[in-house]
Scaffold this active site. Sequence first.
Site, PDB file in Angstrom:
ATOM      1  N   ASP A 282       0.997  -6.058  -1.713  1.00 27.67           N
ATOM      2  CA  ASP A 282       1.412  -5.394  -0.480  1.00 27.67           C
ATOM      3  C   ASP A 282       0.390  -4.350  -0.034  1.00 27.67           C
ATOM      4  O   ASP A 282      -0.201  -3.651  -0.857  1.00 27.67           O
ATOM      5  CB  ASP A 282       2.772  -4.727  -0.710  1.00 27.67           C
ATOM      6  CG  ASP A 282       3.299  -4.032   0.526  1.00 27.67           C
ATOM      7  OD1 ASP A 282       3.573  -4.726   1.519  1.00 27.67           O
ATOM      8  OD2 ASP A 282       3.447  -2.793   0.493  1.00 27.67           O
TER       9      ASP A 282
ATOM     10  N   GLU B 262      -1.991  -9.055   1.303  1.00 27.83           N
ATOM     11  CA  GLU B 262      -1.579  -8.697   2.661  1.00 27.83           C
ATOM     12  C   GLU B 262      -2.637  -7.720   3.180  1.00 27.83           C
ATOM     13  O   GLU B 262      -2.562  -6.522   2.921  1.00 27.83           O
ATOM     14  CB  GLU B 262      -0.193  -8.054   2.689  1.00 27.83           C
ATOM     15  CG  GLU B 262       0.284  -7.791   4.106  1.00 27.83           C
ATOM     16  CD  GLU B 262       1.225  -6.609   4.232  1.00 27.83           C
ATOM     17  OE1 GLU B 262       1.826  -6.455   5.304  1.00 27.83           O
ATOM     18  OE2 GLU B 262       1.349  -5.828   3.278  1.00 27.83           O
TER      19      GLU B 262
END
Length: 682
Positions: free
Chosen positions: A358, A411
Amino acid sequence: MAKRKTTTSPSPTPEIEQPVVTTSVKPATRKKAQLVSPAPAESVVQDGSYSRFTDFDVHLFRSGKHHRLYEKFGSHTVEHNGVIGTYFAVWAPSARYVAVIGNFNGWDKGSHSMSVRWDSSGIWEVFIPNIGRGEVYKYFIVHESGRELEKGDPYAHSWEIPPKTASVIWDTYYEWQDQEWMTNRHTKNALNAPVSVYEVHLASWRRDPSAPERELSYGEIADALVPYVQDMGFTHVEFMPIMQYPYAPSWGYQITGYYAPSSRFGTPQDFMTLVERLHQAGIGVILDWVPSHFPGDAHGLYEFDGSHLYEHPDMRKGYHPDWKSYVFNYTRPEVRSFLLSNALFWLDRCHADGLRVDAVASMLYLDYSRNAGEWEPNMFGGRENLETISLFKELNEAIYKEFPDTQTIAEESTAFPGVSRPVYTGGLGFGMKWMMGWMNDTLRYFERDPTFRKYHQDELTFSTIYAFTENFMLPLSHDEVVYGKHSLLSKMPGDEWQRFANLRLLFAYMFTHSGTKLLFMGGEFGQTSEWKFDASLDWHLLEFAPHKGMAACVKALNTLYKTEPALYERNFTSDGFEWVDTTDRENSIVTYLRKGNDATDTLLIILNMTPVPRTNYRIGIPAAGTYREVFNSDATEFYGSGFINGQPLMSEDETWHGRPQSLQINVPPLGAVILKIVRTGI
């Protein structure tokens, strides 16, 4: 949150005993039900107390190179000198006193003090007899300044159910029954394999219909999720963070227990059963992993021993303004060991098939979400965070060395070079990267009124300019259906029929574009409302024909994706994609080829971005022969109008689009047609 009350008067803080020299001890043996943890290969005795650390462990930990700290730190039920009890180890170098407190000692801060190791590592240890699995505990820590704290265990494998915040003694023993998957998963996770990911938030995918406020357990989720994903044809499930998080509105991205599956849904073994059942059904499991920040909860990592232990002490590097949370100190070797070990823990103990990392962009740049004067350049005067760059390289090298049949997915939303390129070529070493540019351009295009799409056709075609610079995954994730952005279906223009047709067309474009795929739950059946973290998806919508047709369309696309090599064999190379025509702006039609290793696997894709059907539309084709329609998003079973090509299409010797052969086809309104050659020559 208020500090836990003790049931007895706390004892005065005792003096810390002087450490003594360590010696080796015989490893412990396993006991029934595996409640007793196996000892490390070498153990040591410290003033009669059991330890799991060798000098080499400490050296690796302090140099940022330890990859298995979960075997050392935390709580481990063991046998020592014929007595079964629990060994505790915690890192608290700025503490002058540490004790284990819990129900077993009435939360008495003075009854079970820990000893600090002699080697200046800041590691505190104690063996407490006659306690084991299920006991609730915290660490009572006194900072050098005298400040007192009560902290959960950073390495705990289980926690109390929120809002309670104590750790729970637990193990990760599990008799796995997914050997077939683990043996063969290298073929499922390969870069030339079809990867279609279903992104799931466990607390809101489905809830108890009779009590909508109740979240399902891991077992109940498995009962419903496994057959559903298998039927829909997705190859992988990606779970939004399942690590222990105290605050439900954070969606799991504010983690306090990095080594524990969330207790909201059951035990660690319950979670492992969910993973196992997905594997037994041939479905891979990807976990969201959040090394970018953590919350400031009193029981968590923030100021763990009274100092800035896990977070960077300079708040220009240690505090994240977007999420109001704290950033790990990536320069501290012990913190790097914590993060490296944590990533490997989920692959090792929980059989995860990959990690989606993330907020990578927020870690790569020192000025991310910061104004001038709020950040400090690196040693070369640049904005790149050199420590996180080296951490990512080390992380990916470790993962692909120890678990070469898994994947890491970043990401990352910037143009940082080489995110998914090997470390030895100068890249960060990730297996894949989210294609955020494709997502933004595509959604912006599809939100436009079809009347005006002819002026914006470059938004569709631009992605192929950079599509092969990285190993891209195409994401339509949870971030696109919250905070007033509307659901995917609600983004689409037009009346009800056109909205559904537009969304089917979008999915057809996604599944035929180069790269792997990710779709957030609910999109596959046309969820009408925005995603809510505290409510179930609107499953009742499947009772209605448009939504039932949408689900059938996604299922058909998954099947096509997995059975047509042209759609996955050359996922990340330019020789797997070729434009046929991007110039028909007036009709808003684009045409392209997807190609596999075998020329006969070539697919021809035609997308009509307007609600006007086109009859006898001529297209240049790659070879003479007979073509068959293998997919049409306007099929009646998808709630379309049925404007299909039911009969084989014959090529003609008429030059078109710069090709010697062409054919004529009926192109449905707001529809996608996919053709495959079934016989060469005429």
